[in-house]
Motif scaffolding. Structure first.
Motif, mmCIF file in Angstrom:
data_model
loop_
_atom_site.group_PDB
_atom_site.id
_atom_site.type_symbol
_atom_site.label_atom_id
_atom_site.label_comp_id
_atom_site.label_asym_id
_atom_site.label_seq_id
_atom_site.Cartn_x
_atom_site.Cartn_y
_atom_site.Cartn_z
ATOM 1 N N LEU A 1 32.453 44.431 -2.578
ATOM 2 C CA LEU A 1 32.505 45.798 -3.089
ATOM 3 C C LEU A 1 33.186 46.752 -2.121
ATOM 4 O O LEU A 1 33.856 47.702 -2.537
ATOM 5 N N ASP A 2 33.040 46.505 -0.824
ATOM 6 C CA ASP A 2 33.631 47.424 0.157
ATOM 7 C C ASP A 2 35.152 47.322 0.184
ATOM 8 O O ASP A 2 35.815 48.235 0.699
ATOM 9 N N ASN A 3 35.710 46.226 -0.350
ATOM 10 C CA ASN A 3 37.164 46.064 -0.337
ATOM 11 C C ASN A 3 37.830 46.581 -1.609
ATOM 12 O O ASN A 3 39.051 46.532 -1.725
ATOM 13 N N PRO B 1 37.504 52.766 -4.552
ATOM 14 C CA PRO B 1 36.201 53.478 -4.649
ATOM 15 C C PRO B 1 35.680 53.601 -6.077
ATOM 16 O O PRO B 1 34.466 53.534 -6.303
ATOM 17 N N SER C 1 34.324 50.142 -7.023
ATOM 18 C CA SER C 1 33.116 49.875 -6.241
ATOM 19 C C SER C 1 31.925 50.678 -6.784
ATOM 20 O O SER C 1 30.827 50.143 -6.968
ATOM 21 N N SER C 2 32.144 51.950 -7.079
ATOM 22 C CA SER C 2 31.049 52.779 -7.616
ATOM 23 C C SER C 2 30.651 52.324 -9.012
ATOM 24 O O SER C 2 29.470 52.336 -9.375
ATOM 25 N N ASN D 1 28.531 49.345 -8.740
ATOM 26 C CA ASN D 1 27.220 49.746 -8.218
ATOM 27 C C ASN D 1 26.363 50.346 -9.325
ATOM 28 O O ASN D 1 25.164 50.078 -9.427
ATOM 29 N N LYS E 1 24.348 47.653 -6.385
ATOM 30 C CA LYS E 1 25.035 47.048 -5.239
ATOM 31 C C LYS E 1 24.103 46.168 -4.399
ATOM 32 O O LYS E 1 24.478 45.073 -3.965
ATOM 33 N N LYS F 1 24.700 42.189 -3.728
ATOM 34 C CA LYS F 1 24.911 41.636 -2.385
ATOM 35 C C LYS F 1 23.837 40.623 -2.020
ATOM 36 O O LYS F 1 24.098 39.617 -1.355
#
Length: 653
Positions: free
Chosen positions: A73-75, A78, A81-82, A85, A90, A94
C-alpha cells in the motif's frame, strides 16, 4: 505507480487444504519414488532429504508469489492506497500478508531442522519417519493460514471488480448529496451505464465513465452521495467519495438540487459544500444547479438565495445550470468543467521550472516581406462559375449516388473507376492493362510507336525476301555484315512461331473437356439414342454389341461350370466383369505349403510348433518377448503416480 487496472491480474488464492494438496502432490510427482532398505544409508538419507527440501521450496515459491502479487500500500498512488484502506482496512490487509510471510519463514526453519536430523538417520525406517514428521509440521503450519488465505481471496475478487481509475489523467469528479442527479449526468455525457433510481444511496461505489473532448480522453467519476456529518461517523460508501476528493487532481463538480426533491434542504446542501470545501484546494470548482426544469436559481426565495450566494461569493467557483431530465445545459456544464481543468493544468505547468528550460530552446521565426509587390490570391474561373449542387434541381450534376439510387435495390451497384480516364482514344478505357508479364513491369517497355515500327520492319523483311536476299549461299555472307540481319530475321521468325504455338495450345487447353471421353461411362441405349438424334443409323453397332454380349455370356457360363460354388455377379454392360471373373476362374493356388518348408510331413511341423511353444512359456511368464529381452519394468510406473503435465514443464522425476 500502479493503477487499479494493474491490480486486477492477481492470480486466485487457494484455500489452505488446496494449498497442501497441490504441494504434496507436486512432491510425489517430481521427486524419486523408489527406495529399498538394502541401499547404502547415504543414498537413503539423500532420498528423504530431497523430499523435505523440495516440499519446502514449493511452499516458499507459492507463498512468495502470493505475497509479491498483492500490492504494497505504501508504494501505491495516495488515492489507491487510501481507497484500499477504506475498503479493506489497511491493518487487516497487512496482517494477512504478514502472517503468510511468517508461515513461509517457519516452513523454511522446519525444513532446515529436519534436514539436519536426517543427516544422522541410521535406517530407512527412521529417515522415513523424520520425513513424515517434517511434511506433517509444514502442513500444520499451512492449515493455520486458513483465515488469511480466505481473506486475501475475497480482497482479490473485490479488486477485480473495482473500476479502472487512472489517478494521473484528466478527470471530472462529481459529488454532492444523494439523489441530486449525479449518476444521470454521468450517463448523459459518457458511455457508462450507472444505475439510476428515485431513492438515496443508489450508487454505493465509485463508477467511471469515459468521454472525448477536444480529441482528448477524459474520465468522469461518479461518487456515492455524502452526508453532512463528521468524518469519523461516515460509512464506507461515503469515505470512497472523500478519498477521491482528497487525492485526485481533477475538476470538482458539486451538484445541488434547488427543488429539494432529493430530500435535503438548500441550507443543508450549502453546509455540506462548506464542510468539504477544504478538499477542493487547488482544484477548479463548478457549482452545478441541477433540475432547472423544476426550479431555477432566479426563482428562489431571498432566504434560500442567500444560502447559495455564500457559495457563489467565492470567485473561484463557477456556477452553471442544467437539467439532466430535459438535457438543457448538460453539454455546457461538461464544456465549462473541461475548459476550467485544462486551463488549470496549463497554468500549473507554466509555474514550474521546466517551462523555462524548454522556452530557451525554442526560436520563433517571423516571415519578412521580400518586396512591396501585392500578390492577390488567384481563383480559377471554373471554380468561380461552378454552380452550387442542389439535389432538387433537375439539371444538376449527376452523382454516383444518383446512379446507385436509380437501381432501386434491384442490382448491386459498383463504381466505374475508368469512365473518367483521359486517353487519346476513348475506346481504350476498358482495355486490359497487365502490370507484370514474365516477371517484368510492362510500363517499362511501353513504346507509343511500336505498331508502326513493327509494320515497317515486316515490310522491310518482305522486300528483302522478294529480292532474294535470304536465298543466297550462306558461305558468301559468312564474314559480311549481312550475317547480323540473317540472325535477326531468323530470331524474329522463331519468336513469331513460338507465340503462335503458345496461343494455339492455350485455346486447345481451354476447349478441352473436363472429363476425358474414354473415362465417361455411357450405356448402349444412350449411345444409340444420341446417334439417332443426330441423324445416324446405329443398327450395325447394336448388332455388334449383341454379339459381344453373347460371347461374354458363354464365357461366364463356362466359368460357372468350372466353379459351381463361386458367387457370380456379372454386369452385362460392363466389359471388365467377364474378364475379371474369367481371371479368377483361371487363377491357380500355390503349388506347395510354405509352412512345411524344410519339413517332410505334417507331423514334423506339429512337433516343431509344440517345442517352440514350450520354450516360450518362461518368457511369457516374465512378460518378455524372447530370451534376449532384458527389459526390467519399474515397480511403480509413472502413469500410476503422475497427473496431467503442466504447460511447458518436462521434468518428471
Amino acid at each position: 505507480m500502479s493503477s487499479v487496472a494493474g491490480l486486477q491480474n492477481i492470480a486466485p488464492v487457494p484455500t489452505s487444504a488446496e494449498f497442501i494438496d497441490v504441494v504434496l502432490n507436486a512432491t510425489m510427482r517430481k521427486t524419486p519414488t523408489v527406495i529399498h532398505k538394502n541401499f547404502k544409508i547415504s543414498r537413503i538419507r539423500d532420498f528423504y532429504m530431497r523430499k523435505v527440501k523440495f516440499t519446502q521450496d514449493t511452499f516458499d515459491e507459492k507463498l512468495g508469489r502470493i505475497i509479491s502479487e498483492f500490492p504494497i500500500l505504501d508504494n501505491l498512488h495516495p488515492f489507491l492506497s487510501s481507497l484500499l484502506n477504506v475498503l479493506y482496512d489497511k491493518n487487516h490487509y497487512k496482517l494477512a500478508l504478514g502472517q503468510l510471510n511468517t508461515a513461509r519463514h517457519l516452513i523454511s526453519q522446519v525444513a532446515k531442522d529436519y534436514v539436519r536430523l536426517l543427516k544422522f538417520g541410521d535406517s530407512l525406517y527412521r529417515c522415513k519417519q523424520l520425513k513424515r514428521a517434517a511434511l506433517g509440521r509444514m502442513a500444520t503450519i499451512m492449515k493455520r493460514q486458513k483465515d488469511p488465505l480466505a481473506y486475501l481471496e475475497q480482497v482479490r475478487q473485490h479488486i477485480s471488480r473495482l473500476p479502472a481509475i487512472d489517478p494521473n489523467t484528466r478527470t471530472l469528479l462529481i459529488c454532492g448529496y444523494p439523489n441530486v442527479g449525479k449518476s444521470s449526468f454521468v450517463n448523459k455525457i459518457t458511455r457508462a451505464d450507472v444505475d439510476v433510481q428515485p431513492y438515496a444511496f443508489t450508487t454505493k461505489s465509485l463508477f467511471v465513465g469515459h468521454m472525448d473532448y477536444k480529441y482528448l480522453r477524459w474520465q468522469v467519476i461518479d461518487t456515492p452521495g455524502v452526508l453532512d456529518h463528521p468524518l469519523e461517523e461516515m460509512n464506507t460508501i461515503e469515505m470512497q467519495s472523500i478519498t477521491a476528493l482528497a487525492h485526485l487532481r481533477s475538476a470538482v463538480m458539486y451538484f445541488m438540487d434547488l427543488s429539494e426533491q432529493c430530500g435535503y434542504t438548500i441550507e443543508a446542501q450549502c453546509k455540506l459544500f462548506h464542510s468539504i470545501k477544504p478538499l477542493f484546494l487547488n482544484k477548479p470548482v463548478i457549482l452545478v444547479i441541477n433540475k432547472i426544469d423544476i426550479v431555477r436559481l432566479s426563482d428562489l426565495s431571498p432566504d434560500n438565495r442567500a444560502f447559495v450566494e455564500t457559495i457563489t461569493a467565492d470567485k473561484s467557483v463557477t456556477v452553471v445550470e442544467a437539467s439532466t431530465y430535459s438535457e438543457e445545459g448538460v453539454i455546457n456544464v461538461r464544456n465549462t468543467a473541461c475548459e476550467a481543468l485544462l486551463a488549470q493544468r496549463v497554468e500549473q505547468k507554466l509555474k514550474g521550472s521546466r517551462i523555462a528550460s524548454v522556452a530557451n530552446k525554442i526560436h520563433v521565426a517571423v516571415p519578412v516581406k521580400r518586396d512591396d509587390v501585392e500578390r492577390k490570391p488567384f481563383i480559377p474561373e471554373a471554380a468561380k462559375n461552378r454552380v452550387k449542387y442542389d439535389k432538387n434541381d433537375p439539371d444538376r450534376r449527376r452523382l454516383e449516388r444518383d446512379d446507385e439510387q436509380a437501381l432501386d435495390g434491384v442490382d448491386i451497384y459498383s463504381v466505374d473507376t475508368r469512365k473518367n480516364y483521359i486517353l487519346a482514344d476513348d475506346s481504350w478505357k476498358y482495355d486490359k492493362m497487365p502490370e507484370f508479364y514474365n516477371g517484368k513491369n510492362v510500363a517499362d517497355f511501353i513504346d507509343p510507336d511500336i505498331a508502326e515500327k513493327l509494320e515497317a520492319l515486316e515490310r522491310e523483311e518482305e522486300a528483302l525476301e522478294a529480292q532474294g536476299f535470304y536465298a543466297s549461299d550462306p558461305e558468301d555472307i559468312i564474314d559480311s555484315d549481312e550475317e547480323e540481319f540473317l540472325e535477326a530475321a531468323d530470331q524474329v521468325r522463331r519468336k513469331k512461331a513460338s507465340i503462335k504455338k503458345m496461343s494455339q495450345e492455350k485455346n486447345r487447353l481451354q476447349n478441352k473437356a473436363v472429363i476425358p471421353r474414354k473415362k465417361k461411362h455411357i450405356t448402349l441405349s444412350e449411345f444409340a439414342h444420341g446417334m439417332r438424334k443426330h441423324g445416324h443409323d446405329p443398327s450395325v453397332l447394336e448388332r455388334r454389341a449383341a454379339r459381344l454380349v453373347e460371347k461374354k455370356k458363354a464365357a461366364w457360363e463356362e466359368a460357372e461350370a468350372r466353379d459351381p460354388s463361386g458367387d457370380m455377379d456379372v454386369d452385362m454392360d460392363d466389359s471388365s466383369a467377364v474378364k475379371g471373373k474369367a481371371g479368377k476362374a483361371g487363377a491357380r493356388g500355390p503349388r506347395s505349403n510354405r509352412q512345411l518348408a524344410g519339413l517332410a510331413t505334417q507331423e514334423q511341423a506339429d512337433k516343431a510348433n509344440s517345442l517352440r511353444n514350450f520354450a516360450q512359456r518362461e518368457p511369457n511368464r516374465l512378460a518378455k518377448a524372447s530370451e534376449s529381452d532384458r527389459h526390467i519394468p519399474i515397480s511403480r510406473p509413472k502413469w500410476m503416480l503422475a497427473g496431467k503435465r503442466g504447460g511447458g514443464k518436462t521434468q518428471r522425476r
